[in-house]
Design a protein around this motif. Structure first.
Motif, PDB file in Angstrom:
ATOM      1  N   THR A 212       0.989  -1.242   0.071  1.00 25.36           N
ATOM      2  CA  THR A 212       0.157   0.046  -0.071  1.00 25.36           C
ATOM      3  C   THR A 212       0.860   1.177   0.051  1.00 25.36           C
ATOM      4  O   THR A 212       0.598   2.357  -0.728  1.00 25.36           O
ATOM      5  CB  THR A 212      -1.008   0.027   1.247  1.00 25.36           C
ATOM      6  N   ASP A 213       1.872   1.240   0.507  1.00 23.26           N
ATOM      7  CA  ASP A 213       2.946   2.474   0.471  1.00 23.26           C
ATOM      8  C   ASP A 213       3.332   2.732  -0.712  1.00 23.26           C
ATOM      9  O   ASP A 213       3.294   3.894  -1.240  1.00 23.26           O
ATOM     10  CB  ASP A 213       3.893   2.304   1.551  1.00 23.26           C
ATOM     11  N   ARG A 214       3.805   1.797  -1.273  1.00 28.49           N
ATOM     12  CA  ARG A 214       4.316   1.926  -2.748  1.00 28.49           C
ATOM     13  C   ARG A 214       3.356   2.183  -3.637  1.00 28.49           C
ATOM     14  O   ARG A 214       3.411   3.153  -4.629  1.00 28.49           O
ATOM     15  CB  ARG A 214       5.037   0.423  -3.171  1.00 28.49           C
ATOM     16  N   VAL A 215       2.000   1.625  -3.407  1.00 26.02           N
ATOM     17  CA  VAL A 215       0.952   1.965  -4.394  1.00 26.02           C
ATOM     18  C   VAL A 215       0.511   3.340  -4.192  1.00 26.02           C
ATOM     19  O   VAL A 215       0.342   4.273  -5.303  1.00 26.02           O
ATOM     20  CB  VAL A 215      -0.325   1.052  -3.971  1.00 26.02           C
ATOM     21  N   ASP A 216       0.790   4.016  -2.806  1.00 27.33           N
ATOM     22  CA  ASP A 216       0.340   5.388  -2.726  1.00 27.33           C
ATOM     23  C   ASP A 216       1.464   6.383  -3.429  1.00 27.33           C
ATOM     24  O   ASP A 216       1.016   7.318  -3.987  1.00 27.33           O
ATOM     25  CB  ASP A 216       0.300   5.601  -1.236  1.00 27.33           C
ATOM     26  N   GLU A 217       2.559   5.919  -3.324  1.00 26.61           N
ATOM     27  CA  GLU A 217       3.637   6.715  -4.067  1.00 26.61           C
ATOM     28  C   GLU A 217       3.659   6.798  -5.106  1.00 26.61           C
ATOM     29  O   GLU A 217       3.773   7.889  -5.993  1.00 26.61           O
ATOM     30  CB  GLU A 217       4.942   6.200  -3.325  1.00 26.61           C
ATOM     31  N   LEU A 218       3.290   5.746  -5.880  1.00 24.73           N
ATOM     32  CA  LEU A 218       3.178   5.704  -7.240  1.00 24.73           C
ATOM     33  C   LEU A 218       1.945   6.396  -7.832  1.00 24.73           C
ATOM     34  O   LEU A 218       2.207   6.721  -9.032  1.00 24.73           O
ATOM     35  CB  LEU A 218       3.413   4.153  -7.719  1.00 24.73           C
ATOM     36  N   GLN A 219       1.062   6.043  -7.135  1.00 26.54           N
ATOM     37  CA  GLN A 219      -0.230   6.658  -7.835  1.00 26.54           C
ATOM     38  C   GLN A 219       0.189   8.219  -7.652  1.00 26.54           C
ATOM     39  O   GLN A 219      -0.679   8.902  -8.551  1.00 26.54           O
ATOM     40  CB  GLN A 219      -1.540   6.232  -6.464  1.00 26.54           C
ATOM     41  N   ARG A 220       0.566   8.726  -6.756  1.00 26.08           N
ATOM     42  CA  ARG A 220       0.859  10.253  -6.681  1.00 26.08           C
ATOM     43  C   ARG A 220       1.746  10.476  -8.011  1.00 26.08           C
ATOM     44  O   ARG A 220       1.170  11.433  -8.690  1.00 26.08           O
ATOM     45  CB  ARG A 220       1.618  10.608  -5.374  1.00 26.08           C
TER      46      ARG A 220
END
Length: 286
Positions: A225-233
């Motif tokens: 989830t942390d990586r998803v949030d980063e990449l989604q930004r």
């Protein structure tokens, strides 16, 4: 099923309007390892400005480089006669996955829409057909009930939603049958699409930033989830900058590949300051 990224590849034109096939091949090769497949001659591909033999050549090249099973050929046209003629030629390249935009320009009714899709599925029972719903471009809303009837036709394997239809994805998802796929043309919201029953995105922007989109899909599949949030930004920024027009996307591809990436259709220009921002993000995220 893992989150799917299907790249809606633009067509690289030279300034005299010719197709730059070498640039097209280079782009397909550069995205090959990062995406699930490609949609050829869709809206991002300026399909209304392509002659049928040009579309078939684009299909042929993509099938040769990526494998026919990874190519979805858009065979949309104003009449079933034209659709079937193009589908016959596309099938001769080995492609068996077609997208078909719902009837456009002149208004139709539910029976007309169903008949339009039926003509393709009956003529090509071996094909997997995706309904392509884009109300802002066709001038017609496709209701959830009508989509459900279309998807009941033999050979219909899914739907691609664009424009306002993409915002209604959770509603349209209820029309899917067992094993059918749902793709969104809103390529800035992959996690939301998957969360609400979608298969993935059909993404024009991924043709310029395939690595970033592939990384987001992997992080989503891994539950990071942390990586998803980063990449989604990052994806939100890239889509906001290069996604609104084909000319902006082609400005990014010009920096990425060095080609001309002109347009055939009369599209909005890219101001110098905006082009500078695009240059910077391509340099950072290529």
């Amino acid at each position: 099923m893992p989150a799917q990224i299907v790249s809606a590849v633009p067509v690289p034109f030279t300034r005299d309007g010719s197709i730059d096939l070498a640039e097209y091949e280079k782009t397909l090769t550069s995205i090959e390892e990062h995406v699930t497949g490609v949609l050829i001659a869709g809206t991002t591909g300026e399909f209304p400005a392509l002659e049928d033999d040009e579309r078939v050549e684009l299909f042929r090249v993509a099938a040769g480089l990526l494998g026919a099973d990874r190519v979805i050929g858009h065979v949309g046209h104003a009449s079933s006669r034209q659709v079937l003629r193009l589908a016959d030629a596309a099938a001769n390249t080995g492609i068996t996955r077609f997208a078909l935009l719902s009837p456009y320009y002149l208004p139709s009714d539910d029976d007309g829409v169903i008949g339009f899709f039926r003509s393709l599925t009956e003529a090509h029972p071996e094909a997997d057909v995706y309904a392509y719903v884009f109300p802002e471009r066709t001038g017609m809303e496709i209701s959830v009930e009508l989509l459900r009837e279309v998807l009941r036709l033999p050979g219909m394997v899914g739907v691609k939603l664009s424009g306002g239809a993409a915002d209604r994805l959770p509603e349209y998802a209820t029309a899917l049958g067992d094993g059918q796929e749902l793709y969104s043309g809103d390529d800035g919201r992959l996690p939301w699409v998957v969360e609400h029953g979608g298969t993935g995105v059909v993404s024009g922007v991924s043709s310029a930033f395939p690595e970033t989109f592939a990384a987001l899909a992997r992080a989503l599949d891994d539950g990071d989830t942390d990586r998803v949030d980063e990449l989604q930004r990052t994806v939100t920024r890239l889509v906001g900058l290069t996604g609104p027009t084909i000319t902006r996307l082609k400005a990014a591809l010009t920096v990425r590949t060095g080609g001309e990436w002109a347009c055939r259709m009369s599209l909005p220009g890219v101001p110098a300051e905006l082009r500078k921002d695009i240059d910077e993000v391509v340099a950072r995220f290529r």
